[in-house]
Enzyme design. Sequence first.
Site, PDB file in Angstrom:
ATOM      1  CB  CYS A   1     -14.771  -0.706  20.854  1.00  0.00           C
ATOM      2  SG  CYS A   1     -13.288  -1.119  19.905  1.00  0.00           S
TER       3      CYS A   1
ATOM      4  CB  CYS B   1      -5.093  -1.553   3.729  1.00  0.00           C
ATOM      5  SG  CYS B   1      -4.881   0.245   3.909  1.00  0.00           S
TER       6      CYS B   1
ATOM      7  CB  CYS C   1     -10.683  -4.240  22.148  1.00  0.00           C
ATOM      8  SG  CYS C   1     -11.412  -2.794  22.958  1.00  0.00           S
TER       9      CYS C   1
ATOM     10  NE  ARG D   1      -2.930   4.286  16.001  1.00  0.00           N
ATOM     11  CZ  ARG D   1      -1.673   4.684  15.829  1.00  0.00           C
ATOM     12  NH1 ARG D   1      -0.708   4.165  16.588  1.00  0.00           N
ATOM     13  NH2 ARG D   1      -1.362   5.567  14.908  1.00  0.00           N
TER      14      ARG D   1
ATOM     15  CB  CYS E   1      -9.917  -0.170  18.625  1.00  0.00           C
ATOM     16  SG  CYS E   1      -9.555  -1.225  20.056  1.00  0.00           S
TER      17      CYS E   1
ATOM     18  NE  ARG F   1      -3.097  -1.781  -2.275  1.00  0.00           N
ATOM     19  CZ  ARG F   1      -3.088  -0.460  -2.084  1.00  0.00           C
ATOM     20  NH1 ARG F   1      -2.538   0.352  -2.971  1.00  0.00           N
ATOM     21  NH2 ARG F   1      -3.602   0.060  -0.981  1.00  0.00           N
TER      22      ARG F   1
ATOM     23  CG  HIS G   1      -0.725  -1.780   6.121  1.00  0.00           C
ATOM     24  ND1 HIS G   1       0.315  -1.220   5.431  1.00  0.00           N
ATOM     25  CD2 HIS G   1      -1.843  -1.183   5.647  1.00  0.00           C
ATOM     26  CE1 HIS G   1      -0.139  -0.321   4.596  1.00  0.00           C
ATOM     27  NE2 HIS G   1      -1.451  -0.274   4.687  1.00  0.00           N
ATOM     28  CD  GLU G   2      -3.892  -3.617   0.545  1.00  0.00           C
ATOM     29  OE1 GLU G   2      -4.003  -2.419   0.872  1.00  0.00           O
ATOM     30  OE2 GLU G   2      -3.835  -3.980  -0.631  1.00  0.00           O
TER      31      GLU G   2
ATOM     32  CB  CYS H   1      -0.875  -0.032   1.253  1.00  0.00           C
ATOM     33  SG  CYS H   1      -1.768   1.483   1.614  1.00  0.00           S
ATOM     34  CG  HIS H   2       1.170   5.910  -1.377  1.00  0.00           C
ATOM     35  ND1 HIS H   2       1.737   6.161  -2.612  1.00  0.00           N
ATOM     36  CD2 HIS H   2       1.571   6.906  -0.564  1.00  0.00           C
ATOM     37  CE1 HIS H   2       2.434   7.275  -2.529  1.00  0.00           C
ATOM     38  NE2 HIS H   2       2.339   7.751  -1.303  1.00  0.00           N
ATOM     39  CB  THR H   3       0.193   3.576   4.295  1.00  0.00           C
ATOM     40  OG1 THR H   3      -0.982   4.246   3.848  1.00  0.00           O
ATOM     41  CG2 THR H   3       0.522   4.030   5.708  1.00  0.00           C
TER      42      THR H   3
ATOM     43  CB  CYS I   1     -11.481   0.515  24.326  1.00  0.00           C
ATOM     44  SG  CYS I   1     -11.682   0.978  22.596  1.00  0.00           S
TER      45      CYS I   1
HETATM   46  N1  LIG Z   1      -6.993   6.849   5.659  1.00  0.00           N
HETATM   47  C1  LIG Z   1      -6.736   5.575   5.499  1.00  0.00           C
HETATM   48  O1  LIG Z   1      -7.207   4.726   6.261  1.00  0.00           O
HETATM   49  C2  LIG Z   1      -5.866   5.131   4.395  1.00  0.00           C
HETATM   50  C3  LIG Z   1      -5.113   6.022   3.703  1.00  0.00           C
HETATM   51  N2  LIG Z   1      -4.332   5.624   2.664  1.00  0.00           N
HETATM   52  C4  LIG Z   1      -3.627   6.669   1.946  1.00  0.00           C
HETATM   53  O2  LIG Z   1      -4.389   6.934   0.773  1.00  0.00           O
HETATM   54  C5  LIG Z   1      -3.531   7.448  -0.226  1.00  0.00           C
HETATM   55  C6  LIG Z   1      -3.727   6.676  -1.516  1.00  0.00           C
HETATM   56  O3  LIG Z   1      -3.237   5.361  -1.384  1.00  0.00           O
HETATM   57  P1  LIG Z   1      -3.028   4.449  -2.685  1.00  0.00           P
HETATM   58  O4  LIG Z   1      -4.276   4.442  -3.510  1.00  0.00           O
HETATM   59  O5  LIG Z   1      -2.435   3.174  -2.225  1.00  0.00           O
HETATM   60  O6  LIG Z   1      -1.909   5.324  -3.432  1.00  0.00           O
HETATM   61  P2  LIG Z   1      -1.460   5.423  -4.946  1.00  0.00           P
HETATM   62  O7  LIG Z   1      -0.105   6.005  -4.942  1.00  0.00           O
HETATM   63  O8  LIG Z   1      -1.676   4.121  -5.635  1.00  0.00           O
HETATM   64  O9  LIG Z   1      -2.490   6.456  -5.602  1.00  0.00           O
HETATM   65  C7  LIG Z   1      -2.352   7.852  -5.523  1.00  0.00           C
HETATM   66  C8  LIG Z   1      -2.815   8.465  -6.848  1.00  0.00           C
HETATM   67  O10 LIG Z   1      -2.760   9.892  -6.730  1.00  0.00           O
HETATM   68  C9  LIG Z   1      -2.273  10.439  -7.946  1.00  0.00           C
HETATM   69  N3  LIG Z   1      -1.732  11.785  -7.682  1.00  0.00           N
HETATM   70  C10 LIG Z   1      -0.555  12.112  -7.107  1.00  0.00           C
HETATM   71  N4  LIG Z   1      -0.450  13.460  -6.983  1.00  0.00           N
HETATM   72  C11 LIG Z   1      -1.584  13.982  -7.506  1.00  0.00           C
HETATM   73  C12 LIG Z   1      -2.083  15.309  -7.654  1.00  0.00           C
HETATM   74  N5  LIG Z   1      -1.381  16.365  -7.245  1.00  0.00           N
HETATM   75  N6  LIG Z   1      -3.308  15.481  -8.207  1.00  0.00           N
HETATM   76  C13 LIG Z   1      -4.038  14.410  -8.632  1.00  0.00           C
HETATM   77  N7  LIG Z   1      -3.618  13.131  -8.518  1.00  0.00           N
HETATM   78  C14 LIG Z   1      -2.415  12.916  -7.939  1.00  0.00           C
HETATM   79  C15 LIG Z   1      -1.246   9.422  -8.422  1.00  0.00           C
HETATM   80  O11 LIG Z   1      -1.001   9.543  -9.813  1.00  0.00           O
HETATM   81  C16 LIG Z   1      -1.935   8.111  -8.052  1.00  0.00           C
HETATM   82  O12 LIG Z   1      -2.765   7.642  -9.101  1.00  0.00           O
HETATM   83  C17 LIG Z   1      -2.114   7.382   0.344  1.00  0.00           C
HETATM   84  O13 LIG Z   1      -1.798   8.635   0.919  1.00  0.00           O
HETATM   85  C18 LIG Z   1      -2.245   6.346   1.437  1.00  0.00           C
HETATM   86  O14 LIG Z   1      -1.243   6.485   2.402  1.00  0.00           O
HETATM   87  C19 LIG Z   1      -4.295   4.328   2.236  1.00  0.00           C
HETATM   88  C20 LIG Z   1      -5.038   3.401   2.876  1.00  0.00           C
HETATM   89  C21 LIG Z   1      -5.820   3.696   4.060  1.00  0.00           C
HETATM   90  N1  LIG Z   2       1.730   7.025  11.532  1.00  0.00           N
HETATM   91  C1  LIG Z   2       1.065   7.762  10.548  1.00  0.00           C
HETATM   92  C2  LIG Z   2      -0.423   7.434  10.603  1.00  0.00           C
HETATM   93  C3  LIG Z   2      -0.890   7.271   9.234  1.00  0.00           C
HETATM   94  C4  LIG Z   2      -2.378   7.014   9.196  1.00  0.00           C
HETATM   95  O1  LIG Z   2      -3.160   7.922   9.295  1.00  0.00           O
HETATM   96  N2  LIG Z   2      -2.762   5.759   9.007  1.00  0.00           N
HETATM   97  C5  LIG Z   2      -4.136   5.406   8.737  1.00  0.00           C
HETATM   98  C6  LIG Z   2      -4.140   4.157   7.995  1.00  0.00           C
HETATM   99  S1  LIG Z   2      -3.236   4.299   6.498  1.00  0.00           S
HETATM  100  C7  LIG Z   2      -3.268   2.811   5.840  1.00  0.00           C
HETATM  101  O2  LIG Z   2      -2.743   2.568   4.816  1.00  0.00           O
HETATM  102  C8  LIG Z   2      -4.949   5.198   9.991  1.00  0.00           C
HETATM  103  O3  LIG Z   2      -5.706   4.273  10.130  1.00  0.00           O
HETATM  104  N3  LIG Z   2      -4.843   6.100  10.909  1.00  0.00           N
HETATM  105  C9  LIG Z   2      -5.493   5.999  12.179  1.00  0.00           C
HETATM  106  C10 LIG Z   2      -4.552   5.420  13.198  1.00  0.00           C
HETATM  107  O4  LIG Z   2      -5.008   5.070  14.288  1.00  0.00           O
HETATM  108  O5  LIG Z   2      -3.351   5.317  12.900  1.00  0.00           O
HETATM  109  C11 LIG Z   2       1.247   9.261  10.736  1.00  0.00           C
HETATM  110  O6  LIG Z   2       1.359   9.692  11.872  1.00  0.00           O
HETATM  111  O7  LIG Z   2       1.251   9.936   9.716  1.00  0.00           O
HETATM  112 ZN   LIG Z   3      -2.775   0.795   3.553  1.00  0.00          ZN
HETATM  113 ZN   LIG Z   4     -11.493  -1.002  21.382  1.00  0.00          ZN
END
Ligand SMILES: NC(=O)C1=CN([C@@H]2O[C@H](COP(=O)(O)OP(=O)(O)OC[C@H]3O[C@@H](n4cnc5c(N)ncnc54)[C@H](O)[C@@H]3O)[C@@H](O)[C@H]2O)C=CC1
Ligand SMILES: N[C@@H](CCC(=O)N[C@@H](CSC=O)C(=O)NCC(=O)O)C(=O)O
Ligand SMILES: [Zn+2]
Ligand SMILES: [Zn+2]
Length: 396
Positions: A98, A170, A92, A110, A106, A389, A62-63, A40-42, A95
Amino acid sequence: MATQAAIAWEANKPLSIEDVQVAPPQAGEVRIQILFTALCHTDAYTWSGKDPEGLFPCILGHEAAGIVESVGKGVTEVKPGDHVIPCYQAECRECKFCKSGKTNLCGKVRAATGVGVMMTDRKSRFSVNGTPIYHFMGTSTFSQYTVVHDVSVAKIDLNAPLEKVCLLGCGVPTGLGAVWNTAKVEPGSIVAVFGLGTVGLAVAEGAKSAGASRIIGVDIDSNKFDIVERAFPSVFLLTSDKDVCLADNVSAKNFGVTEFVNPKDHDKPIQQVIVDLTDGGVDYSFECIGNVSVMRAALECCHKGWGTSVIVGVAASGQEISTRPFQLVTGRVWKGTAFGGFKSRSQVPWLVEKYMKKEIKVDEYITHNLTLAEINKAFDLMHERGCLRCVLKMHT
Ligand SMILES: NC(=O)C1=CN([C@@H]2O[C@H](COP(=O)(O)OP(=O)(O)OC[C@H]3O[C@@H](n4cnc5c(N)ncnc54)[C@H](O)[C@@H]3O)[C@@H](O)[C@H]2O)C=CC1
Ligand SMILES: N[C@@H](CCC(=O)N[C@@H](CSC=O)C(=O)NCC(=O)O)C(=O)O
Ligand SMILES: [Zn+2]
Ligand SMILES: [Zn+2]
């Protein structure tokens, strides 16, 4: 036990496949044989050194999906042989978080997972020649065996193909849930998705299933538009309009994106382009990149009075968002989501069932398959044409 894992010794240095000792699970812990993991990008973000919680040396990842190998004392909900998906967002069920009914976050483990250790003794279960190796996100799936907290394990259908459903750890749930749980997009809504990686395309898929009338995909990489075309070649039509490429209605039935905009093709700020295209702005926007300037654009392309923007992308340490407060005073709403708001242990098995019933896509997001030994190549691929992916086979 001795096994193999990809070690990140330092930020940005190539990962090294090494023999690793993985200690037995202690009370409340589960040792899992990881069969497949995606990147994943993360993972790339933390490896880059920009994650304030990034610790080295560590085992990223993580995926993933795997099989329970052994369990520690007091573990009742999984047993050896169960098929599971490790969950970086624990659940859990006890907490304050949850029990709140207001969040999927949760609090139980963490604090430990944020500093790369297990909760029981604040130590790592991984070591190389006696040197402790930090855990990552409570999952560390770039190892053939990992140890996780029991509250971070979702037990899934034994018939589910692990080489596919690993993605439900993820990116795909995050995009779907951002739409269904966090934004709660209604039928007829106009949606903009910034960033068409796996997360952004899953947002598009979720928006389509929620009945959105228009789904505007925004990306600076026009190859991402081609991915949609390649995935559905028989139904996809693309005009050659330079400003906005309109897919026909049939392709909208598939990944979901109905219109594409590349900000590089415009002189105006992208928020203005979208406001002009939509008679005042979109109902919902999603930032799936991790770029704070784009987060601002995503908010400001929302319709006055009600438009809601959801931050999904993870931005680097030190980055901050900004906008004129007037944007919020006049009714726009800024939100964020972690794992799409899904409660992990309860809802990941449900997502697996939805995949088995062909109600959600997973296979379409897998563009590459490699092995653990090829993990550095897999990270390189993330920056190359046509990659969504890459799934790694962990045992060859
Ligand atoms: N909040 C959450 O729970 C999660 C957050 N993430 C985050 O989500 C984001 C996306 O993850 P992925 O899809 O795996 O990444 P990815 O790198 O596959 O996709 C990002 C896309 O954004 C495009 N891009 C880059 N700069 C740009 C701009 N200025 N304007 C328009 N498009 C632009 C890229 O060309 C690419 O297609 C990452 O920051 C990742 O860390 C990922 C999973 C869970
Ligand atoms: N350690 C990072 C935290 C990044 C972040 O926000 N992670 C997401 C999941 S991203 C998955 O690909 C998330 O679930 N955040 C909530 C959490 O409890 O971490 C930073 O500090 O930037
Ligand atoms: Zn992820
Ligand atoms: Zn919990």
